[in-house]
Design a protein around this motif. Structure first.
Motif, PDB file in Angstrom:
ATOM      1  N   MET A  97       0.855  -1.190   0.000  1.00  0.00           N
ATOM      2  CA  MET A  97       0.000   0.000   0.000  1.00  0.00           C
ATOM      3  C   MET A  97       0.887   1.234   0.000  1.00  0.00           C
ATOM      4  N   ASN A  98       0.389   2.252  -0.650  1.00  0.00           N
ATOM      5  CA  ASN A  98       1.067   3.543  -0.639  1.00  0.00           C
ATOM      6  C   ASN A  98       0.265   4.466   0.270  1.00  0.00           C
ATOM      7  N   PHE A  99       0.812   4.754   1.446  1.00  0.00           N
ATOM      8  CA  PHE A  99       0.144   5.620   2.406  1.00  0.00           C
ATOM      9  C   PHE A  99       0.637   7.043   2.234  1.00  0.00           C
ATOM     10  N   GLY A 100      -0.288   7.974   2.189  1.00  0.00           N
ATOM     11  CA  GLY A 100       0.057   9.386   2.145  1.00  0.00           C
ATOM     12  C   GLY A 100      -0.159   9.992   3.517  1.00  0.00           C
ATOM     13  N   TYR A 101       0.623  11.014   3.819  1.00  0.00           N
ATOM     14  CA  TYR A 101       0.439  11.724   5.086  1.00  0.00           C
ATOM     15  C   TYR A 101       0.441  13.216   4.786  1.00  0.00           C
ATOM     16  N   ALA A 102      -0.635  13.884   5.217  1.00  0.00           N
ATOM     17  CA  ALA A 102      -0.781  15.322   4.998  1.00  0.00           C
ATOM     18  C   ALA A 102      -1.063  15.984   6.337  1.00  0.00           C
ATOM     19  N   ARG A 103      -0.409  17.143   6.549  1.00  0.00           N
ATOM     20  CA  ARG A 103      -0.612  17.846   7.813  1.00  0.00           C
ATOM     21  C   ARG A 103      -0.473  19.339   7.585  1.00  0.00           C
ATOM     22  N   VAL A 104      -1.340  20.078   8.248  1.00  0.00           N
ATOM     23  CA  VAL A 104      -1.191  21.527   8.357  1.00  0.00           C
ATOM     24  C   VAL A 104      -1.164  21.865   9.836  1.00  0.00           C
TER      25      VAL A 104
ATOM     26  N   LEU B 279      -3.424  17.034  -0.452  1.00  0.00           N
ATOM     27  CA  LEU B 279      -4.257  15.889  -0.824  1.00  0.00           C
ATOM     28  C   LEU B 279      -4.228  15.648  -2.331  1.00  0.00           C
ATOM     29  N   ARG B 280      -4.288  16.736  -3.103  1.00  0.00           N
ATOM     30  CA  ARG B 280      -4.257  16.621  -4.566  1.00  0.00           C
ATOM     31  C   ARG B 280      -2.914  16.018  -5.020  1.00  0.00           C
ATOM     32  N   GLU B 281      -1.800  16.497  -4.457  1.00  0.00           N
ATOM     33  CA  GLU B 281      -0.483  15.996  -4.840  1.00  0.00           C
ATOM     34  C   GLU B 281      -0.283  14.535  -4.424  1.00  0.00           C
ATOM     35  N   LEU B 282      -0.769  14.177  -3.237  1.00  0.00           N
ATOM     36  CA  LEU B 282      -0.624  12.795  -2.767  1.00  0.00           C
ATOM     37  C   LEU B 282      -1.466  11.844  -3.604  1.00  0.00           C
ATOM     38  N   THR B 283      -2.654  12.271  -3.981  1.00  0.00           N
ATOM     39  CA  THR B 283      -3.512  11.458  -4.843  1.00  0.00           C
ATOM     40  C   THR B 283      -2.843  11.260  -6.206  1.00  0.00           C
ATOM     41  N   ALA B 284      -2.285  12.345  -6.759  1.00  0.00           N
ATOM     42  CA  ALA B 284      -1.591  12.259  -8.053  1.00  0.00           C
ATOM     43  C   ALA B 284      -0.364  11.352  -7.962  1.00  0.00           C
ATOM     44  N   ALA B 285       0.232  11.249  -6.771  1.00  0.00           N
ATOM     45  CA  ALA B 285       1.414  10.395  -6.586  1.00  0.00           C
ATOM     46  C   ALA B 285       1.037   8.944  -6.325  1.00  0.00           C
ATOM     47  N   GLY B 286      -0.278   8.647  -6.339  1.00  0.00           N
ATOM     48  CA  GLY B 286      -0.721   7.261  -6.220  1.00  0.00           C
ATOM     49  C   GLY B 286      -0.988   6.774  -4.808  1.00  0.00           C
TER      50      GLY B 286
ATOM     51  N   THR C  11       4.299   8.440   1.518  1.00  0.00           N
ATOM     52  CA  THR C  11       4.538   9.596   0.655  1.00  0.00           C
ATOM     53  C   THR C  11       4.044  10.859   1.346  1.00  0.00           C
ATOM     54  N   VAL C  12       4.866  11.893   1.301  1.00  0.00           N
ATOM     55  CA  VAL C  12       4.476  13.215   1.798  1.00  0.00           C
ATOM     56  C   VAL C  12       4.744  14.217   0.690  1.00  0.00           C
ATOM     57  N   ASN C  13       3.969  15.297   0.648  1.00  0.00           N
ATOM     58  CA  ASN C  13       4.235  16.263  -0.412  1.00  0.00           C
ATOM     59  C   ASN C  13       5.401  17.170  -0.036  1.00  0.00           C
TER      60      ASN C  13
ATOM     61  N   LEU D 199       8.674  17.354   2.932  1.00  0.00           N
ATOM     62  CA  LEU D 199       9.383  16.635   3.984  1.00  0.00           C
ATOM     63  C   LEU D 199       9.029  17.188   5.369  1.00  0.00           C
ATOM     64  N   SER D 200       8.871  18.492   5.478  1.00  0.00           N
ATOM     65  CA  SER D 200       8.594  19.128   6.777  1.00  0.00           C
ATOM     66  C   SER D 200       7.244  18.723   7.366  1.00  0.00           C
ATOM     67  N   ARG D 201       6.361  18.175   6.565  1.00  0.00           N
ATOM     68  CA  ARG D 201       5.043  17.761   7.054  1.00  0.00           C
ATOM     69  C   ARG D 201       5.139  16.509   7.918  1.00  0.00           C
ATOM     70  N   LEU D 202       6.227  15.745   7.772  1.00  0.00           N
ATOM     71  CA  LEU D 202       6.320  14.440   8.414  1.00  0.00           C
ATOM     72  C   LEU D 202       6.610  14.501   9.906  1.00  0.00           C
ATOM     73  N   GLY D 203       7.614  15.249  10.315  1.00  0.00           N
ATOM     74  CA  GLY D 203       8.049  15.156  11.708  1.00  0.00           C
ATOM     75  C   GLY D 203       8.017  16.453  12.475  1.00  0.00           C
ATOM     76  N   ARG D 204       8.290  16.327  13.787  1.00  0.00           N
ATOM     77  CA  ARG D 204       8.295  17.479  14.687  1.00  0.00           C
ATOM     78  C   ARG D 204       9.491  18.377  14.433  1.00  0.00           C
TER      79      ARG D 204
END
Length: 189
Positions: A1-8, A19-26, A59-61, A63-68
């Motif tokens: 599975m390809n998991f996307g992670y999005a955060r604001v 969300l649009r970029e992660l969907t386009a990335a599969g 997948t993240v759009n 890199l800074s969205r991933l961690g603290r």
């Protein structure tokens, strides 16, 4: 599975671009949350991490969205690598399935190790400087006369260390230290 992670970070920010970029990335499934990156509790990230299995992708759009912080991001990516999980950061073109992506991962790991060692060296240099300047390191010396009196009274009443801790709320280490002081002062008389 390809998991996307999005955060604001703020409730009024919008996840649509991510969300649009992660969907386009599969991305097959996208975990999303509106929470500060500095927060140690990120429920959606934790859910995604719990679901990951060898062969999956994260997948993240950005890199800074991933961690603290940098150290947290590097730790997550290193964990992915150990578990056989592909990691993709769309903004930097990092893909751990490619030689260039693995090289970037190696550089990140080296930077993290360098930062850990540098922090240790700076901490030790600070301790040595403080000692050289005559600054006291550790717990401040001295006795809290009120606590000492409580311990003395409790010991005279025949209470055990454990009972004194329960009755007075004074920490066990302090009770034991005061007991030693009281015992040694009566022995020297």
């Amino acid at each position: 599975m390809n998991f996307g992670y999005a955060r604001v970070s703020a409730k009024d920010q919008n996840l649509d671009t991510q969300l649009r970029e992660l969907t386009a990335a599969g991305a097959d499934r996208i975990f999303q949350e509106k929470i500060s990156g500095a927060s140690t509790s990120r429920p959606e990230l934790d859910k995604m991490l719990a679901m990951l299995r060898s062969g999956d992708s994260v997948t993240v759009n950005r890199l800074s969205r991933l961690g603290r912080n940098t150290a947290h991001i590097i730790q997550l990516i290193a964990d992915f690598s150990r578990q056989g999980i592909r990691f993709v950061a769309l903004d930097l073109g990092i893909d751990t399935d490619t030689p260039a992506g693995r090289m970037v991962l190696t550089v990140f790991a080296a930077l993290a190790e360098f930062e850990r060692e540098s922090n240790g060296e700076r901490r030790q240099a600070g301790i040595e400087l403080a000692k050289a300047q005559g600054k006291h390191m550790g717990r401040k010396p001295g006795v809290d006369e009120e606590k000492l009196k409580k311990v003395k009274t409790s010991l005279a009443a025949g209470l055990s260390v454990h009972q004194i801790v329960e009755v007075t709320g004074i920490s066990e280490s302090t009770v034991k230290r005061y007991k030693r002081q009281l015992t040694s002062s009566t022995e020297t008389l």
